[in-house]
Design a protein around this motif. Structure first.
Motif, PDB file in Angstrom:
ATOM      1  N   THR A   1      48.967  40.744  32.836  1.00 22.56           N
ATOM      2  CA  THR A   1      48.919  39.209  34.321  1.00 22.56           C
ATOM      3  C   THR A   1      48.957  39.822  35.500  1.00 22.56           C
ATOM      4  O   THR A   1      47.904  39.931  36.179  1.00 22.56           O
ATOM      5  CB  THR A   1      49.372  38.297  33.386  1.00 22.56           C
ATOM      6  N   ILE A   2      50.457  40.285  35.556  1.00 27.02           N
ATOM      7  CA  ILE A   2      51.081  39.964  36.907  1.00 27.02           C
ATOM      8  C   ILE A   2      50.312  41.634  37.164  1.00 27.02           C
ATOM      9  O   ILE A   2      50.346  41.876  38.631  1.00 27.02           O
ATOM     10  CB  ILE A   2      52.433  40.282  37.278  1.00 27.02           C
ATOM     11  N   ALA A   3      50.227  42.804  36.381  1.00 23.68           N
ATOM     12  CA  ALA A   3      48.705  43.784  36.592  1.00 23.68           C
ATOM     13  C   ALA A   3      48.011  43.828  37.323  1.00 23.68           C
ATOM     14  O   ALA A   3      47.588  43.927  37.974  1.00 23.68           O
ATOM     15  CB  ALA A   3      49.654  44.863  35.482  1.00 23.68           C
ATOM     16  N   SER A   4      47.107  43.444  36.554  1.00 22.81           N
ATOM     17  CA  SER A   4      45.590  42.373  36.849  1.00 22.81           C
ATOM     18  C   SER A   4      45.612  41.826  38.056  1.00 22.81           C
ATOM     19  O   SER A   4      44.668  41.961  38.747  1.00 22.81           O
ATOM     20  CB  SER A   4      45.252  41.902  35.607  1.00 22.81           C
ATOM     21  N   THR A   5      47.015  40.751  37.923  1.00 22.97           N
ATOM     22  CA  THR A   5      47.084  40.093  39.935  1.00 22.97           C
ATOM     23  C   THR A   5      47.276  40.971  41.088  1.00 22.97           C
ATOM     24  O   THR A   5      46.433  41.055  41.802  1.00 22.97           O
ATOM     25  CB  THR A   5      48.105  39.605  39.187  1.00 22.97           C
ATOM     26  N   VAL A   6      47.811  42.423  40.562  1.00 22.76           N
ATOM     27  CA  VAL A   6      48.194  43.055  41.725  1.00 22.76           C
ATOM     28  C   VAL A   6      46.959  43.626  42.390  1.00 22.76           C
ATOM     29  O   VAL A   6      46.625  44.365  43.460  1.00 22.76           O
ATOM     30  CB  VAL A   6      49.630  44.084  41.193  1.00 22.76           C
ATOM     31  N   VAL A   7      46.059  44.521  40.649  1.00 19.27           N
ATOM     32  CA  VAL A   7      45.452  45.306  41.238  1.00 19.27           C
ATOM     33  C   VAL A   7      43.793  44.286  41.791  1.00 19.27           C
ATOM     34  O   VAL A   7      43.045  44.688  42.709  1.00 19.27           O
ATOM     35  CB  VAL A   7      44.479  45.711  40.039  1.00 19.27           C
ATOM     36  N   ALA A   8      43.869  43.171  41.454  1.00 14.39           N
ATOM     37  CA  ALA A   8      42.665  41.838  42.058  1.00 14.39           C
ATOM     38  C   ALA A   8      42.901  42.181  43.317  1.00 14.39           C
ATOM     39  O   ALA A   8      42.714  42.189  44.532  1.00 14.39           O
ATOM     40  CB  ALA A   8      42.676  41.312  41.290  1.00 14.39           C
ATOM     41  N   VAL A   9      44.293  42.214  43.755  1.00 18.25           N
ATOM     42  CA  VAL A   9      45.076  41.734  45.324  1.00 18.25           C
ATOM     43  C   VAL A   9      44.552  43.389  45.998  1.00 18.25           C
ATOM     44  O   VAL A   9      44.035  43.027  46.968  1.00 18.25           O
ATOM     45  CB  VAL A   9      46.094  41.266  45.757  1.00 18.25           C
ATOM     46  N   LEU A  10      45.169  44.136  45.756  1.00 13.44           N
ATOM     47  CA  LEU A  10      44.774  45.385  45.969  1.00 13.44           C
ATOM     48  C   LEU A  10      43.231  45.496  45.819  1.00 13.44           C
ATOM     49  O   LEU A  10      42.813  46.123  47.278  1.00 13.44           O
ATOM     50  CB  LEU A  10      45.708  46.667  45.886  1.00 13.44           C
TER      51      LEU A  10
END
Length: 88
Positions: free
Chosen positions: A8-17
């Motif tokens: 979940t954290i990784a997908s959120t970071v990728v979405a923000v980027l």
């Protein structure tokens, strides 16, 4: 069931980027287009209608790219297709 917090954290970071890059580049393109339109208007003020019409059509096309990026990022963020494979 695996630990989903890292996913979940990784997908959120990728979405923000993704949204930051996907909105920054069309914004730069809009600035460049407006700058070129102002230069064209200063050289040929009599062609204002044609230049402005073309500028607004181009800006709408550029803005649609940013909207498409937003839609794709929201789909990945809230309906992540990889989550189904992770839960199996």
């Amino acid at each position: 069931m695996p630990d989903l917090s890292m996913f979940t954290i990784a997908s959120t970071v990728v979405a923000v980027l993704g949204i930051s890059i996907g909105v920054m580049l069309p914004a730069l393109a809009m600035g460049w287009a407006i700058s070129r339109a102002m230069e064209a208007l200063s050289r040929q003020p009599e062609a204002e209608r044609s230049i402005m019409r073309t500028l607004f059509i181009g800006l709408a096309m550029i803005e649609s790219l940013a909207i498409y990026v937003l839609v794709v990022v929201l789909i990945v963020l809230f309906r992540n297709p990889l989550l189904e494979y992770l839960l199996k």
